[in-house]
Design a protein around this motif. Structure first.
Motif, mmCIF file in Angstrom:
data_model
loop_
_atom_site.group_PDB
_atom_site.id
_atom_site.type_symbol
_atom_site.label_atom_id
_atom_site.label_comp_id
_atom_site.label_asym_id
_atom_site.label_seq_id
_atom_site.Cartn_x
_atom_site.Cartn_y
_atom_site.Cartn_z
ATOM 1 N N UNK A 247 1.019 -1.153 -0.102
ATOM 2 C CA UNK A 247 -0.030 -0.134 -0.017
ATOM 3 C C UNK A 247 0.998 1.425 -0.076
ATOM 4 N N UNK A 248 0.262 2.257 -0.599
ATOM 5 C CA UNK A 248 1.002 3.626 -0.519
ATOM 6 C C UNK A 248 0.197 4.628 0.308
ATOM 7 N N UNK A 249 -0.371 4.166 1.147
ATOM 8 C CA UNK A 249 -1.105 5.077 2.025
ATOM 9 C C UNK A 249 -0.590 4.917 3.432
ATOM 10 N N UNK A 250 -0.734 6.039 4.401
ATOM 11 C CA UNK A 250 0.017 6.003 5.622
ATOM 12 C C UNK A 250 -0.981 5.934 6.819
ATOM 13 N N UNK A 251 -2.095 4.972 6.745
ATOM 14 C CA UNK A 251 -3.206 5.332 7.869
ATOM 15 C C UNK A 251 -2.664 4.371 9.002
ATOM 16 N N UNK A 252 -3.252 4.978 10.330
ATOM 17 C CA UNK A 252 -2.528 4.261 11.406
ATOM 18 C C UNK A 252 -3.540 3.307 12.014
ATOM 19 N N UNK A 253 -3.335 2.538 13.050
ATOM 20 C CA UNK A 253 -4.355 1.773 13.821
ATOM 21 C C UNK A 253 -5.513 2.507 14.102
ATOM 22 N N UNK A 254 -5.545 3.824 14.505
ATOM 23 C CA UNK A 254 -6.467 4.729 14.991
ATOM 24 C C UNK A 254 -7.436 5.057 13.958
ATOM 25 N N UNK A 255 -6.491 5.301 12.756
ATOM 26 C CA UNK A 255 -7.274 5.654 11.425
ATOM 27 C C UNK A 255 -8.097 4.527 10.906
ATOM 28 N N UNK A 256 -7.590 3.443 10.955
ATOM 29 C CA UNK A 256 -8.563 2.084 10.634
ATOM 30 C C UNK A 256 -9.567 2.163 11.484
ATOM 31 N N UNK A 257 -9.654 2.352 12.560
ATOM 32 C CA UNK A 257 -10.776 2.475 13.506
ATOM 33 C C UNK A 257 -11.534 3.475 13.509
ATOM 34 N N UNK A 258 -11.100 4.589 13.140
ATOM 35 C CA UNK A 258 -11.812 5.699 12.764
ATOM 36 C C UNK A 258 -12.751 5.491 11.410
ATOM 37 N N UNK A 259 -12.070 4.813 10.383
ATOM 38 C CA UNK A 259 -12.686 4.422 9.207
ATOM 39 C C UNK A 259 -13.969 3.482 9.476
ATOM 40 N N UNK A 260 -13.604 2.599 10.217
ATOM 41 C CA UNK A 260 -14.604 1.285 10.381
ATOM 42 C C UNK A 260 -16.041 2.059 11.262
ATOM 43 N N UNK A 261 -15.706 2.994 12.107
ATOM 44 C CA UNK A 261 -16.543 3.654 12.944
ATOM 45 C C UNK A 261 -17.350 4.577 11.806
ATOM 46 N N UNK A 262 -16.803 5.393 10.931
ATOM 47 C CA UNK A 262 -17.436 6.143 10.259
ATOM 48 C C UNK A 262 -18.291 5.546 9.205
ATOM 49 N N UNK A 263 -17.751 4.480 8.391
ATOM 50 C CA UNK A 263 -18.583 3.421 7.556
ATOM 51 C C UNK A 263 -19.865 3.108 8.163
#
Length: 115
Positions: free
Chosen positions: A68-84
């Protein structure tokens, strides 16, 4: 109807096309990624009004992903799941989630990203 939708940040893996593709620059971090979600997900759900969302919660966006070319953190993954989840459920749209994407030579590391 089917409405494929994707955030793209790995052009080196080939070119696939969806009904809506959002290109993200190499190195996009949590803030840039979440901002793109906030810009595109609600209006896409409101315009398309799906009966079901099939969500592929890939982790190739993680900063430690081998391809992957993105730089998403563990917290960013959690924020994405919560948002979706919130974006769908607050609109009364059922969501089916699967895991996919993510590349790491250490299977344990990859499994933790999906957990």
């Amino acid at each position: 109807d089917n409405f494929p939708f994707g955030f793209k940040g790995m052009s080196h893996l080939g070119r696939d096309e969806s009904d809506l593709d959002v290109g993200l620059p190499k190195g996009t971090d949590d803030e840039g990624y979440i901002a793109a979600l906030e810009e595109h997900i609600p209006r896409t759900l409101d315009a398309f009004r799906p009966e079901l969302v099939l969500y592929d919660a890939g982790v190739d966006i993680h900063a430690d992903d081998d391809l992957g070319n993105l730089r998403i953190s563990w917290e960013g993954l959690r924020r994405r799941e919560d948002f979706i989840l919130e974006a769908c459920l607050s609109r009364g749209i059922p969501i089916a989630c699967v895991i996919g994407g993510g590349y790491d030579r250490d299977g344990g590391h990859l499994a933790r990203r999906h957990a």
